[in-house]
Design a protein around this motif. Sequence first.
Motif, PDB file in Angstrom:
ATOM      1  N   TYR B 382      42.277  44.484  29.264  1.00  0.00           N
ATOM      2  CA  TYR B 382      40.922  43.875  29.574  1.00  0.00           C
ATOM      3  C   TYR B 382      40.138  44.616  29.992  1.00  0.00           C
ATOM      4  CZ  TYR B 382      41.962  44.447  34.530  1.00  0.00           C
ATOM      5  OH  TYR B 382      42.249  44.820  35.640  1.00  0.00           O
ATOM      6  N   ASP B 383      38.960  44.251  30.333  1.00  0.00           N
ATOM      7  CA  ASP B 383      37.875  45.206  30.785  1.00  0.00           C
ATOM      8  C   ASP B 383      37.308  44.279  31.746  1.00  0.00           C
ATOM      9  OD1 ASP B 383      35.541  46.742  30.828  1.00  0.00           O
ATOM     10  OD2 ASP B 383      34.627  46.263  28.673  1.00  0.00           O
ATOM     11  N   ARG B 384      37.496  45.163  32.866  1.00  0.00           N
ATOM     12  CA  ARG B 384      36.973  44.771  34.243  1.00  0.00           C
ATOM     13  C   ARG B 384      35.526  44.726  34.278  1.00  0.00           C
ATOM     14  NH1 ARG B 384      39.097  48.659  38.487  1.00  0.00           N
ATOM     15  NH2 ARG B 384      40.975  47.546  38.265  1.00  0.00           N
ATOM     16  N   SER B 385      34.551  45.394  33.540  1.00  0.00           N
ATOM     17  CA  SER B 385      33.315  45.127  33.347  1.00  0.00           C
ATOM     18  C   SER B 385      32.948  43.924  32.867  1.00  0.00           C
ATOM     19  CB  SER B 385      32.637  46.437  32.681  1.00  0.00           C
ATOM     20  OG  SER B 385      32.784  46.500  31.194  1.00  0.00           O
ATOM     21  N   ILE B 386      33.590  43.267  32.294  1.00  0.00           N
ATOM     22  CA  ILE B 386      33.168  41.873  31.652  1.00  0.00           C
ATOM     23  C   ILE B 386      33.383  40.631  32.691  1.00  0.00           C
ATOM     24  CG2 ILE B 386      33.612  40.070  29.891  1.00  0.00           C
ATOM     25  CD1 ILE B 386      34.315  42.314  28.037  1.00  0.00           C
ATOM     26  N   GLU B 387      32.520  40.324  33.176  1.00  0.00           N
ATOM     27  CA  GLU B 387      32.617  39.438  34.186  1.00  0.00           C
ATOM     28  C   GLU B 387      33.554  38.339  34.158  1.00  0.00           C
ATOM     29  OE1 GLU B 387      28.797  37.933  36.130  1.00  0.00           O
ATOM     30  OE2 GLU B 387      30.162  36.346  37.023  1.00  0.00           O
ATOM     31  N   GLY B 388      34.778  38.046  35.270  1.00  0.00           N
ATOM     32  CA  GLY B 388      35.484  37.025  35.096  1.00  0.00           C
ATOM     33  C   GLY B 388      37.042  37.445  34.126  1.00  0.00           C
ATOM     34  N   GLN B 389      36.821  38.369  33.447  1.00  0.00           N
ATOM     35  CA  GLN B 389      38.079  38.795  32.678  1.00  0.00           C
ATOM     36  C   GLN B 389      39.189  39.196  33.448  1.00  0.00           C
ATOM     37  OE1 GLN B 389      38.291  41.990  29.251  1.00  0.00           O
ATOM     38  NE2 GLN B 389      37.807  40.064  28.140  1.00  0.00           N
ATOM     39  N   GLU B 390      38.819  39.980  34.531  1.00  0.00           N
ATOM     40  CA  GLU B 390      39.932  40.438  35.393  1.00  0.00           C
ATOM     41  C   GLU B 390      40.816  39.178  35.908  1.00  0.00           C
ATOM     42  OE1 GLU B 390      40.320  43.967  37.785  1.00  0.00           O
ATOM     43  OE2 GLU B 390      39.829  42.657  39.451  1.00  0.00           O
ATOM     44  N   LYS B 391      40.116  38.288  36.313  1.00  0.00           N
ATOM     45  CA  LYS B 391      40.843  36.965  36.898  1.00  0.00           C
ATOM     46  C   LYS B 391      41.787  36.245  35.845  1.00  0.00           C
ATOM     47  CE  LYS B 391      39.953  32.897  39.407  1.00  0.00           C
ATOM     48  NZ  LYS B 391      40.981  31.917  38.451  1.00  0.00           N
ATOM     49  N   ILE B 392      41.085  36.273  34.518  1.00  0.00           N
ATOM     50  CA  ILE B 392      41.632  35.600  33.488  1.00  0.00           C
ATOM     51  C   ILE B 392      42.950  36.709  33.187  1.00  0.00           C
ATOM     52  CG2 ILE B 392      41.662  35.256  30.915  1.00  0.00           C
ATOM     53  CD1 ILE B 392      38.597  34.576  31.366  1.00  0.00           C
ATOM     54  N   ALA B 393      42.827  38.087  33.242  1.00  0.00           N
ATOM     55  CA  ALA B 393      44.158  38.682  32.869  1.00  0.00           C
ATOM     56  C   ALA B 393      44.988  38.623  33.915  1.00  0.00           C
ATOM     57  CB  ALA B 393      43.532  40.239  32.652  1.00  0.00           C
ATOM     58  N   LEU B 394      44.847  38.488  35.176  1.00  0.00           N
ATOM     59  CA  LEU B 394      45.601  38.469  36.308  1.00  0.00           C
ATOM     60  C   LEU B 394      46.636  37.266  36.060  1.00  0.00           C
ATOM     61  CD1 LEU B 394      43.445  39.344  39.287  1.00  0.00           C
ATOM     62  CD2 LEU B 394      45.712  40.715  38.507  1.00  0.00           C
ATOM     63  N   ASP B 395      45.637  35.992  35.626  1.00  0.00           N
ATOM     64  CA  ASP B 395      46.252  34.753  35.512  1.00  0.00           C
ATOM     65  C   ASP B 395      47.069  34.657  34.376  1.00  0.00           C
ATOM     66  OD1 ASP B 395      46.609  31.732  36.037  1.00  0.00           O
ATOM     67  OD2 ASP B 395      45.657  31.851  34.011  1.00  0.00           O
ATOM     68  N   LEU B 396      46.937  35.437  33.324  1.00  0.00           N
ATOM     69  CA  LEU B 396      48.131  35.526  32.130  1.00  0.00           C
ATOM     70  C   LEU B 396      49.013  36.312  32.564  1.00  0.00           C
ATOM     71  CD1 LEU B 396      48.428  35.092  29.006  1.00  0.00           C
ATOM     72  CD2 LEU B 396      47.146  37.417  28.711  1.00  0.00           C
ATOM     73  N   ALA B 463      47.169  35.007  48.770  1.00  0.00           N
ATOM     74  CA  ALA B 463      47.114  36.248  48.931  1.00  0.00           C
ATOM     75  C   ALA B 463      47.990  36.827  47.721  1.00  0.00           C
ATOM     76  CB  ALA B 463      47.793  36.623  50.104  1.00  0.00           C
ATOM     77  N   ASP B 464      48.473  36.466  47.009  1.00  0.00           N
ATOM     78  CA  ASP B 464      49.193  36.994  45.958  1.00  0.00           C
ATOM     79  C   ASP B 464      48.530  37.273  44.639  1.00  0.00           C
ATOM     80  OD1 ASP B 464      51.641  38.276  45.364  1.00  0.00           O
ATOM     81  OD2 ASP B 464      52.538  36.644  44.339  1.00  0.00           O
ATOM     82  N   ARG B 465      48.425  38.349  44.016  1.00  0.00           N
ATOM     83  CA  ARG B 465      48.137  38.774  42.841  1.00  0.00           C
ATOM     84  C   ARG B 465      48.681  39.888  42.211  1.00  0.00           C
ATOM     85  NH1 ARG B 465      42.892  41.436  42.970  1.00  0.00           N
ATOM     86  NH2 ARG B 465      42.508  42.489  44.949  1.00  0.00           N
ATOM     87  N   PRO B 466      48.716  39.722  40.953  1.00  0.00           N
ATOM     88  CA  PRO B 466      49.536  40.941  40.392  1.00  0.00           C
ATOM     89  C   PRO B 466      48.392  41.957  40.292  1.00  0.00           C
ATOM     90  CG  PRO B 466      49.262  39.386  38.945  1.00  0.00           C
ATOM     91  CD  PRO B 466      49.019  38.782  40.012  1.00  0.00           C
ATOM     92  N   GLY B 467      48.722  43.237  39.864  1.00  0.00           N
ATOM     93  CA  GLY B 467      47.797  44.186  40.126  1.00  0.00           C
ATOM     94  C   GLY B 467      47.366  44.901  38.767  1.00  0.00           C
ATOM     95  N   PRO B 468      45.871  44.822  38.546  1.00  0.00           N
ATOM     96  CA  PRO B 468      45.225  45.518  37.534  1.00  0.00           C
ATOM     97  C   PRO B 468      45.500  46.973  37.880  1.00  0.00           C
ATOM     98  CG  PRO B 468      43.582  44.689  39.109  1.00  0.00           C
ATOM     99  CD  PRO B 468      44.989  44.103  39.670  1.00  0.00           C
ATOM    100  N   TYR B 469      45.323  47.786  36.923  1.00  0.00           N
ATOM    101  CA  TYR B 469      45.745  49.113  36.873  1.00  0.00           C
ATOM    102  C   TYR B 469      44.436  50.088  37.166  1.00  0.00           C
ATOM    103  CZ  TYR B 469      47.622  53.797  36.427  1.00  0.00           C
ATOM    104  OH  TYR B 469      48.124  54.986  36.701  1.00  0.00           O
ATOM    105  N   THR B 470      44.583  50.835  38.321  1.00  0.00           N
ATOM    106  CA  THR B 470      43.580  51.656  38.642  1.00  0.00           C
ATOM    107  C   THR B 470      44.154  53.288  38.913  1.00  0.00           C
ATOM    108  OG1 THR B 470      43.502  50.819  40.653  1.00  0.00           O
ATOM    109  CG2 THR B 470      41.651  50.173  39.349  1.00  0.00           C
ATOM    110  N   PRO B 471      43.516  54.336  38.314  1.00  0.00           N
ATOM    111  CA  PRO B 471      44.388  55.454  38.701  1.00  0.00           C
ATOM    112  C   PRO B 471      44.525  55.679  39.932  1.00  0.00           C
ATOM    113  CG  PRO B 471      42.435  55.752  37.306  1.00  0.00           C
ATOM    114  CD  PRO B 471      42.173  54.338  37.886  1.00  0.00           C
TER     115      PRO B 471
END
Lengths: 411, 483
Positions: B382-396, B463-471
């Motif tokens: 996903y692309d974090r710079s697109i608003e709302g996409q991170e949340k959709i990716a986490l949910d998926l 409180a729980d959410r899986p993690g998007p990757y950041t270096p």
Amino acid sequence: MTAAATITREEALAALASLVDHEHTHIDGDAIRVAPASTDEVAQVLGFANEQGLTVLATGSGTKLSWGNCVAPELVLSLERMNAVREHAWQDLTCTVQAGCTWNAMQSELARHGQFVALDPLWPARATVGGIIAANDSGCWRLRYGSLRDLVIGMTLVLADGTIAKTGGKVVKNVAGYDLHKLLIGSFGTLGVVTEVNFRLHPAEQDVRTWTVIAQDPEEFSSPLRALLHAQIPFSGVQLRASNGVALDISICTRPECFDDLENRVRAIFGSLTMTDANPDVWQAREQLFQDNALIVKASTLPAEICATAREIVKSAATASLDVSVVAQATGLMTIAFRGRDDAVLAQINQHRAQLKAKGGSVTVLQMPETLREKLDAWDCTSDALPMMREIKRRFDPKRILSPGRFVGGI
Amino acid sequence: MLAATPIEELRSAVGAGALITAESQLQTYECDGLTNFRVLPGAVVLPRSTEEVQAVVRVCARYKIPFVSRGAGTGLSGGALPAEGCVVISLARMNRILEVDIPNGYVVVEPGVINSHVTQRVAAEGYFYAPDPSSQSVCTIGGNVAENSGGAHCLKYGFTVTHTLALEVVLPNGDLAHFGSAAPDAQGYDLAGVFVGSEGTLGVATKITLRIVRRPEMVQTLLAAFDTPSAAGQAVSDIIAAGMLPSALEIMDTLAIEASEAAVHAHYPMCGGLLLVELDGACDEVDALMAEVRAITEKNGAWETRLAQSDEERALIWKGRKAAFAAMGRISPNYIVQDGVIPRTALPRVLEQIGRMASEAHLRVANVFHAGDGNLHPLVLYDRSIEGQEKIALDLSYRILNLCVDNGGSITGEHGVGREKQQALGYMFSEPDLATMQLVRCAFDPQNLSNPDKVFPRTRLCADRPGPYTPHPLETAGVAEIF
């Protein structure tokens, strides 16, 4: 009933009959024997026993019931009616079996798809899955496939208070949560009653050949055995037998076209020692030790020490005028039978316990003559982990109703 | 921040040179490989001996300060994430191999020893240490024990727990205990079996006795190209059904191949489903089995098969596979890696469903998996710079885990639950199951100090959410790669 119990035996019998039904509840010597049909019924029986403070001994077919220290339970909980193979997902190489199923009954079911649980326990025609797990039994296949710790992937168990819990799952690779099933394997019924087990399976062994090498003294095998285990050979089992004579049995499981090369490699290792094709019955040697009223121990040592240890045990028994037979697996586990005067046997056990413990091993008494029960602890555990083991027992079974005193350190 | 008195006591426990309290230095320890979670610890200690670990843990127990032990910090589930104001016990300086016993097939190591160093130490004798997580060149044995790490070859050789014979453990009250033994079947409960994979919640392992394995006489590695991952999956099922146990069976889909090729140039055939099969053992046996494997792959529609002709070619094939996670950065600005497990036979329908869920969410999911044991590593791009996409990716990514559980599998095959999957554990296990696990936890750590608030579901569900990757900072600095 004991001081802890608050009701009479008749009252307990009636209450249990209402949970499990009359046909499967009856007086058996000093105890009440009850045979529930499901995990839910096991939970109800245990919940009742816990509330009333009745001590419970879980059993399958009773082949190893005398192992460990003596328990005189008020309730014998038999799993004989829970004997089904519930599921065989053969394409996933897993199965789910009820704890009261005999080992052979399970294996014949799995064999329909050419698979098996890769463990060869004692008395497989009678011994049940639950009992084998409680005692953590294993045979010669352990060298290749590991022990129950490596083969059990999940369980359903009932705690002393009747709580039903699942642990692990039905997939082999799984690190979600604590592996409670590892705690239950070898716990001798002191933490809970296992009602169902999930196993990982292996393709059944098809092409197996066995050879026996003969020598005069176990030490003659010491360096060849080391070379053998270092060689690239797909063993199915390697076992040392030592009594009046000494023999080393070797099984190899491979594809038919590969046997000649492997046999040549094995022969090269043993040089001038006599090596002949063997009857697969040699793998019954461990079971045959149990045939009379001998004292039987399970001894554990480092794998490279088995020849020296077997030699020491045979020599020392001869000096004490005792009969002794040793069957040692290449993994370092030995089953030893002693026959002779009680005091001489006792002295031997104490001596071997001291010697093996010094090398990080142990001696557990499996079967003993009644005359020695008072004088001999089945265990000799002095581990600094004992306080933690007792604390786990206290958390799982605070009223100490499950096989009290049977296990290490009075657990 | 910790109070002055416990800080003083920690200093006398490990010496001034092994205590970190300056905020700028503490930041190095604020996360592990799950980098979107960051918590600053109160202090970091770097003990050099079991006695020093005991002294530190006793200070923590006395002042009820939580402590989190840590190896290289490569974990992907937040297992080494600090607790608020805790003491991080870094085992990095306890990195000695203490004993090598070839005849008995074991080594004794300190927890800070790097995984691949164990194999390096025994390779000349013809042995190796089998568990091989992709991070094996940097991750430590202590961390492997905490997570019960696997790797590509655990299909045949088993996991860290299969190879852990004995442990010396500092319990959460500072007492020392020994679990298991080099000789088989130590008397008593199998506490070593329970401790491995307990994610640092039962104490700190300070010495580990590991089983080492004879290096196989021959290794052969085959690549087979299929049109779809499902076709490759069917070949895997047929190989297993034929009674073979390869040392590795890996599948990558088109997206994963593209990313890996862009990063590593392993010269993979571009295809819908790439199967990697590795066999090892005695020479004749491996030759015979490989012929059978080739026939099975061809029967299932493989249009190209390629056998590695040298150790260099094999190493390159594995480099491409092991770099697949890190390579996602080449084709997507952000991604989430998951670690679900399913029964092998569920593979085609689960892959199909993941594909459907991904297109419904308008996201791409790359698939890299240990097919032999059904361990999926879906990578949600996903692309974090697109608003709302991170949340959709986490949910998926979260729904994919639930899908694994619904198909009879598990939420994690080798990465652990840590902080990331606490709530998912509650989806997989019922309340009584979790309460029974807690009995063990409470027996070991009644004060709840050893890596608190990990593994078990939190009471606050949100409180729980899986993690998007950041270096990871180490990665940014070029010190390490996260695979």
